[in-house]
Write a protein that holds these residues in place. Sequence first.
Motif, PDB file in Angstrom:
ATOM      1  N   ASN A  53       0.835  -1.202   0.000  1.00  0.00           N
ATOM      2  CA  ASN A  53       0.000   0.000   0.000  1.00  0.00           C
ATOM      3  C   ASN A  53       0.868   1.250   0.000  1.00  0.00           C
ATOM      4  O   ASN A  53       1.988   1.245   0.506  1.00  0.00           O
ATOM      5  N   ALA A  54       0.324   2.294  -0.581  1.00  0.00           N
ATOM      6  CA  ALA A  54       0.938   3.633  -0.568  1.00  0.00           C
ATOM      7  C   ALA A  54       2.332   3.692  -1.185  1.00  0.00           C
ATOM      8  O   ALA A  54       3.186   4.456  -0.745  1.00  0.00           O
ATOM      9  N   GLN A  55       2.575   2.902  -2.221  1.00  0.00           N
ATOM     10  CA  GLN A  55       3.888   2.930  -2.885  1.00  0.00           C
ATOM     11  C   GLN A  55       3.854   3.741  -4.180  1.00  0.00           C
ATOM     12  O   GLN A  55       4.902   4.143  -4.689  1.00  0.00           O
ATOM     13  N   GLY A  56       2.648   3.912  -4.737  1.00  0.00           N
ATOM     14  CA  GLY A  56       2.540   4.697  -5.963  1.00  0.00           C
ATOM     15  C   GLY A  56       1.841   3.998  -7.119  1.00  0.00           C
ATOM     16  O   GLY A  56       1.844   4.493  -8.248  1.00  0.00           O
ATOM     17  N   LYS A  57       1.217   2.857  -6.843  1.00  0.00           N
ATOM     18  CA  LYS A  57       0.542   2.123  -7.926  1.00  0.00           C
ATOM     19  C   LYS A  57      -0.638   2.932  -8.479  1.00  0.00           C
ATOM     20  O   LYS A  57      -0.746   3.139  -9.692  1.00  0.00           O
ATOM     21  N   SER A  58      -1.497   3.391  -7.579  1.00  0.00           N
ATOM     22  CA  SER A  58      -2.670   4.158  -8.037  1.00  0.00           C
ATOM     23  C   SER A  58      -2.242   5.477  -8.672  1.00  0.00           C
ATOM     24  O   SER A  58      -2.901   5.969  -9.590  1.00  0.00           O
ATOM     25  N   ASN A  59      -1.155   6.037  -8.161  1.00  0.00           N
ATOM     26  CA  ASN A  59      -0.673   7.307  -8.728  1.00  0.00           C
ATOM     27  C   ASN A  59      -0.343   7.152 -10.209  1.00  0.00           C
ATOM     28  O   ASN A  59      -0.614   8.042 -11.015  1.00  0.00           O
ATOM     29  N   LEU A  60       0.254   6.022 -10.551  1.00  0.00           N
ATOM     30  CA  LEU A  60       0.619   5.801 -11.955  1.00  0.00           C
ATOM     31  C   LEU A  60      -0.643   5.711 -12.829  1.00  0.00           C
ATOM     32  O   LEU A  60      -0.734   6.309 -13.899  1.00  0.00           O
ATOM     33  N   HIS A 115     -10.461  10.718 -10.876  1.00  0.00           N
ATOM     34  CA  HIS A 115     -11.650  10.297 -10.135  1.00  0.00           C
ATOM     35  C   HIS A 115     -11.449  10.460  -8.637  1.00  0.00           C
ATOM     36  O   HIS A 115     -12.400  10.351  -7.873  1.00  0.00           O
ATOM     37  N   ARG A 116     -10.198  10.737  -8.233  1.00  0.00           N
ATOM     38  CA  ARG A 116      -9.968  10.963  -6.808  1.00  0.00           C
ATOM     39  C   ARG A 116     -10.313  12.392  -6.401  1.00  0.00           C
ATOM     40  O   ARG A 116     -10.160  12.770  -5.237  1.00  0.00           O
ATOM     41  N   MET A 117     -10.739  13.187  -7.356  1.00  0.00           N
ATOM     42  CA  MET A 117     -11.159  14.572  -7.083  1.00  0.00           C
ATOM     43  C   MET A 117     -10.024  15.402  -6.485  1.00  0.00           C
ATOM     44  O   MET A 117     -10.250  16.232  -5.613  1.00  0.00           O
TER      45      MET A 117
END
Length: 376
Positions: free
Chosen positions: A32-39, A52-54
Motif C-alpha cells: 500500500n501507498a507505494q505509488g501504484k494508483s498514482n501511476l 476520479h480521486r477529485m
Amino acid sequence: MYLKTLHLRHFRNYYDQRVEFTAAKTILVGNNAQGKSNLLEAVELLATLRSHRMARDRDFVQEEEPIAQINATLERDTGVSDLSLILRRNGRRTVALNGESLRRQMDFLGVLNAVQFSSLDLELVRGGPEVRRNWLDTLLIQLEPVYAHILQQYNQVLRQRNAYLKKLQDSQLTTQDSALAIWDAQLVTTGTKVIRRRDRALARLAPLATAWHTSISGSTEVLQINYTPNVQLMQNQPEQVQQAFLSQLQQRAVPEMYRGTTLVGPHRDEVELTINQTPARQYGSQGQQRTLVLALKLAELQLIEEVVKEPPLLLLDDVLAELDPSRQNQLLDTIQDRFQTLITTTHLSSFDAQWLNSSQILFVEQGKIFTSNAIR
Ligand SMILES: Nc1ncnc2c1ncn2[C@@H]1O[C@H](COP(=O)(O)OP(=O)(O)OP(=O)(O)O)[C@@H](O)[C@H]1O
C-alpha cells in the motif's frame, strides 16, 4: 490503442520515472501507498484531464517542486503521438501534442482513451447523484471532447448566476426588475447542450450495460438505467428542452432568490440505477452491487470502442481481487489481449498462472518502478 511509454516527473511520489509497457497486460505490484494508483491516475489524467480521486492540481505536484509533468507515447491506428501534460500548484495547465503546445485543452482530449475501474466506483451505486453525474460527464468527455468545453461554460454561467442571486438577496430588487433574465438565457443555452448530450450518451450506454448485467448475473437480474434530468425532457429537441428549462426557471424564481442559488438545471440531474425494479442502492449484497459496477465499466469499454473505433485502455485499480472468480473470468474474457490493461495489486497470488505468464510484471516501491523483484 497502445500506450508504449510513460514518463512521470515530480508527479505525486514519483521523482523521475520512465516506464515502458511491453505487453498488452501490465501488472503493477507493491504494498500500500507505494505509488501504484498514482501511476494509473497519471494515465487517467492524460485521457480525461480529470482524476476520479477529485484531487486538486496542487496535490499532484511533488512537495518542494513547482510543476509536475506527465509524458507519454501512444500508438494508434492513425500513428504515434507524444502527449505532454504539465500541472502546476495554481491549477494552470499546459498540454502539448507531438511537441506542440495546444491552446485548447479540448484538442488534447480524445487522443488517449481509458476506462478507469477502482473500488471507489462502488460509490456509483451507493453515493449521491453527484457521483453519477461526474461519472457520466467523464465518459462524455471521451466520447465528445467538445463536451469538456460545454460543461465548463455551463459551470461558469451557473457560478455567475448564483453570485447574482446572492446579490439580489441583499438588494430591494424583485426578480422582474433584475437582470436575472440575461443569466437565465445563458444558463438555458449551455444547460440544454449538457442535458441533450447526457441523454444521448445514456441512451447508447444503457442497453450495453443491461446486457452485460444480464450475462454476469446469469439472467437473474435486470438492470435499468434511467436518465432523470432535473429539467423535464419530453423530447430531445433543443427548442423544447430550452423552453421547458426556461419555464421551470421562471416558476422557481422566487425560491431561487430566497435561497440565493440556482434550483433548476443539469447540476441537479440524476441517473437512476435499478435492479429488478428496486433502486440499486437498496438492492442486495455488495457482490450484486459490484456486478452492476462491472457491467457499467464493460459497457463503457464497449461504447468508447464503438465511438472512437479503437479499443481504449483499461485501468484496473485494485479491483480484480475483490471480484469473485466468475466475475473475474467474465472481465478477463472480455479483455483478452484486445484492451491494453494496467492492473494494480498488492499480491500476485490472486492471478491465474496463464495470466501471469502473458503479463508484464512491474514492482512499485516508494515511487520507483522495478522490473524484477530481486534484492534492491
Ligand atoms: N504530491 C505528492 N508528493 C509526494 N508524495 C505524494 C504526493 N501525493 C501522494 N503521494 C504519496 O503517494 C503515496 C500513495 O500512493 P498510491 O495512492 O499510488 O498508493 P498505492 O501504491 O496505489 O497503494 P494503495 O494500495 O494503498 O492504494 C503515498 O505515500 C503518498 O504520500
